[in-house]
Design a protein around this motif. Structure first.
Motif, PDB file in Angstrom:
ATOM      1  N   ILE A   1       0.784  -1.202   0.004  1.00  8.45           N
ATOM      2  CA  ILE A   1       0.094   0.080   0.066  1.00  8.45           C
ATOM      3  C   ILE A   1       0.710   1.197  -0.051  1.00  8.45           C
ATOM      4  O   ILE A   1       0.600   2.270  -0.729  1.00  8.45           O
ATOM      5  CB  ILE A   1      -1.115   0.125   1.192  1.00  8.45           C
ATOM      6  CG1 ILE A   1      -1.952  -1.315   1.322  1.00  8.45           C
ATOM      7  CG2 ILE A   1      -1.705   1.356   1.519  1.00  8.45           C
ATOM      8  CD1 ILE A   1      -2.958  -1.109   0.099  1.00  8.45           C
ATOM      9  N   CYS A   2       2.011   1.049   0.897  1.00  4.13           N
ATOM     10  CA  CYS A   2       2.749   2.323   0.970  1.00  4.13           C
ATOM     11  C   CYS A   2       4.149   2.083   0.257  1.00  4.13           C
ATOM     12  O   CYS A   2       4.806   1.217   0.865  1.00  4.13           O
ATOM     13  CB  CYS A   2       3.047   2.852   2.538  1.00  4.13           C
ATOM     14  SG  CYS A   2       4.324   4.005   2.749  1.00  4.13           S
ATOM     15  N   ARG A   3       4.492   2.658  -0.934  1.00  6.44           N
ATOM     16  CA  ARG A   3       5.956   2.582  -1.825  1.00  6.44           C
ATOM     17  C   ARG A   3       6.970   2.627  -0.926  1.00  6.44           C
ATOM     18  O   ARG A   3       8.019   2.043  -1.004  1.00  6.44           O
ATOM     19  CB  ARG A   3       5.571   2.768  -3.027  1.00  6.44           C
ATOM     20  CG  ARG A   3       4.611   2.171  -3.764  1.00  6.44           C
ATOM     21  CD  ARG A   3       4.754   2.577  -5.250  1.00  6.44           C
ATOM     22  NE  ARG A   3       3.702   3.593  -5.489  1.00  6.44           N
ATOM     23  CZ  ARG A   3       3.875   4.393  -6.745  1.00  6.44           C
ATOM     24  NH1 ARG A   3       4.680   4.449  -7.397  1.00  6.44           N
ATOM     25  NH2 ARG A   3       2.850   5.283  -7.011  1.00  6.44           N
ATOM     26  N   CYS A   4       6.914   4.053  -0.207  1.00  8.87           N
ATOM     27  CA  CYS A   4       7.988   4.526   0.183  1.00  8.87           C
ATOM     28  C   CYS A   4       8.397   3.670   1.442  1.00  8.87           C
ATOM     29  O   CYS A   4       9.762   3.423   1.808  1.00  8.87           O
ATOM     30  CB  CYS A   4       7.681   5.977   0.888  1.00  8.87           C
ATOM     31  SG  CYS A   4       7.138   7.116  -0.542  1.00  8.87           S
ATOM     32  N   GLU A   5       7.688   3.290   2.264  1.00 14.86           N
ATOM     33  CA  GLU A   5       8.058   2.517   3.406  1.00 14.86           C
ATOM     34  C   GLU A   5       7.686   1.145   3.622  1.00 14.86           C
ATOM     35  O   GLU A   5       7.880   0.455   4.411  1.00 14.86           O
ATOM     36  CB  GLU A   5       7.142   2.930   4.683  1.00 14.86           C
ATOM     37  CG  GLU A   5       7.459   4.447   5.133  1.00 14.86           C
ATOM     38  CD  GLU A   5       8.940   4.728   5.555  1.00 14.86           C
ATOM     39  OE1 GLU A   5       9.306   4.127   6.764  1.00 14.86           O
ATOM     40  OE2 GLU A   5       9.588   5.493   4.967  1.00 14.86           O
ATOM     41  N   GLN A   6       7.090   0.416   2.403  1.00 18.99           N
ATOM     42  CA  GLN A   6       6.955  -0.882   1.975  1.00 18.99           C
ATOM     43  C   GLN A   6       6.025  -1.453   3.205  1.00 18.99           C
ATOM     44  O   GLN A   6       6.320  -2.330   3.570  1.00 18.99           O
ATOM     45  CB  GLN A   6       8.282  -1.475   2.049  1.00 18.99           C
ATOM     46  CG  GLN A   6       9.314  -1.341   0.886  1.00 18.99           C
ATOM     47  CD  GLN A   6       8.849  -1.898  -0.523  1.00 18.99           C
ATOM     48  OE1 GLN A   6       9.105  -2.904  -0.741  1.00 18.99           O
ATOM     49  NE2 GLN A   6       8.250  -1.104  -1.309  1.00 18.99           N
ATOM     50  N   ILE A   7       4.868  -0.895   3.227  1.00 17.86           N
ATOM     51  CA  ILE A   7       3.758  -1.537   4.155  1.00 17.86           C
ATOM     52  C   ILE A   7       2.824  -2.053   3.436  1.00 17.86           C
ATOM     53  O   ILE A   7       2.334  -1.458   2.280  1.00 17.86           O
ATOM     54  CB  ILE A   7       3.250  -0.095   4.895  1.00 17.86           C
ATOM     55  CG1 ILE A   7       4.276   0.649   5.344  1.00 17.86           C
ATOM     56  CG2 ILE A   7       2.114  -0.621   6.013  1.00 17.86           C
ATOM     57  CD1 ILE A   7       5.419   0.312   6.383  1.00 17.86           C
ATOM     58  N   SER A   8       2.320  -3.471   3.574  1.00 21.05           N
ATOM     59  CA  SER A   8       1.314  -3.917   3.084  1.00 21.05           C
ATOM     60  C   SER A   8       0.125  -3.668   3.646  1.00 21.05           C
ATOM     61  O   SER A   8      -0.322  -3.271   4.791  1.00 21.05           O
ATOM     62  CB  SER A   8       1.603  -5.232   3.354  1.00 21.05           C
ATOM     63  OG  SER A   8       1.367  -5.765   4.549  1.00 21.05           O
TER      64      SER A   8
END
Ligand SMILES: Cc1cc2nc3c(=O)[nH]c(=O)nc-3n(C[C@H](O)[C@H](O)[C@H](O)COP(=O)(O)OP(=O)(O)OC[C@H]3O[C@@H](n4cnc5c(N)ncnc54)[C@H](O)[C@@H]3O)c2cc1C
Length: 316
Positions: A234-241
């Protein structure tokens, strides 16, 4: 607050009236005002503002630890290390803060000059520090007392009161030790009128949410097999799923705001500051809480993000 014969009898709040056995005054910059309400004011808070800047991960790679330079004109005061460069646990660099006296306890404004000044000062330590690497900056207010010291003590006049006031820097670092002192004082005050026992069912261990980008590839693979939501970023910058966002929404202390999710699992903390992931997180909150989009807030009532659709279908 109603105080009777040197005891706080009742506290009126926006959620009704409370009849406390004991009150802990931990109201930050407002702790002197709470002390006054409790008829136990013997200290004053003078607010001191500080601005911090967060740098992008890529600019943080050369930083390994916390560094601060002493000896410049602005770091002579005893009560502050004068800011510094801090490698955070999430791999960003924190630059600052500065220290500016203010009359306003809720002045969270930032201004460009303060940010520039902080960078100029910290360039003594790291000459390769650039404002262009900043991803966000913000201000906070320290609750300084005139003695420049914490006030951690039982009420002087009021009997069922403990102050944990004037907690300026390093209040976060000192928090576990302050908590031990305050709980000891609270137990002593309570034991004047009753038997006090430790609660055997209290569990001080609070497990964190699993962070996918900290797991080995094998472990990630196993998690995604069990729940494909952990495989949807979901969050590309912080790699959050998606799975981590859903975990945050369904914890024992639930949250249903964009900032609540951000504080727990970090979507929006990266370079884009929520530009890409914000709408996706909003959508997941709506799905999971069954709230309409227009009711989802950034952090608190009044902070709704959407007001309606731009292109409504006109009724025939
Ligand atoms: C710029 C800056 C940099 C800092 N750097 C560091 C650092 O490097 N290391 C470190 O250890 N510490 C640092 N600190 C200090 C640290 O942030 C504080 O010491 C700590 O947050 C104080 O915690 P507290 O619980 O006493 O107060 P707060 O965190 O301010 O909490 C007080 C709470 O009381 C609530 N409240 C107030 N009035 C009322 C009321 N009437 N009714 C109900 N609730 C009320 C407030 O909403 C708030 O939630 C820094 C602070 C600032 C501003």
């Amino acid at each position: 607050m109603r105080v009777d014969q040197n005891r706080i009898h009742s506290v009126s709040t926006n959620r009704g009236t409370i009849y406390p056995k004991i009150v802990v005054n931990a109201a930050g910059v407002f702790s002197d005002e709470i002390a006054k309400m409790a008829n136990d004011r013997f200290f004053s808070i003078h607010p001191r503002k500080g601005t911090n800047t967060i740098l992008d991960h890529k600019a943080s790679r050369r930083m390994m630890t916390i560094v601060s330079s002493f000896g410049t004109s602005s770091t002579k005061k005893k009560h502050t290390k004068g800011g510094g460069l801090v490698k955070t646990i999430d791999d960003n660099t924190l630059v600052g803060p500065d220290a500016v006296e203010t009359y306003c306890k809720e002045d969270f404004t930032t201004n460009a000059q303060n940010v520039w000044d902080v960078f100029e000062k910290q360039r003594l330590t790291d000459p390769a520090l650039f404002v262009r690497d900043a991803i966000t900056y913000f201000s906070g207010i320290r609750a300084a007392t005139y003695e420049e010291d914490f006030v951690i003590q039982k009420g002087r006049r009021t009997r069922n009161l403990v102050h944990a006031a004037g907690i300026q820097s390093p209040g976060i670092t000192a928090a576990p030790a302050i908590a031990l002192d305050v709980s000891k004082m609270a137990a002593e005050l309570l034991s004047e009128s009753r038997e006090v026992h430790r609660n055997p069912s209290f569990n001080p261990i609070h497990k964190g949410i699993i962070r996918m980008n900290e797991l080995s590839l094998e472990h990630r693979d196993a998690m995604i097999h069990k729940n494909p939501d952990y495989g949807e970023i979901i969050c590309r910058c912080e790699q959050i799923s998606r799975g981590e966002v859903k975990d945050a929404l369904h914890r024992s202390i639930p949250c249903d705001t964009l900032d609540g999710v951000k504080r727990r699992v970090r979507p929006g903390m990266g370079r884009c500051q929520g530009g890409f992931c914000g709408p996706l997180v909003l959508q997941i909150i709506a799905e999971e809480t069954k709230k309409p989009f227009e009711e989802i807030e950034k952090s608190a009532p009044g902070g709704e993000i959407l007001f309606g659709s731009i292109k409504e279908v006109r009724p025939e």
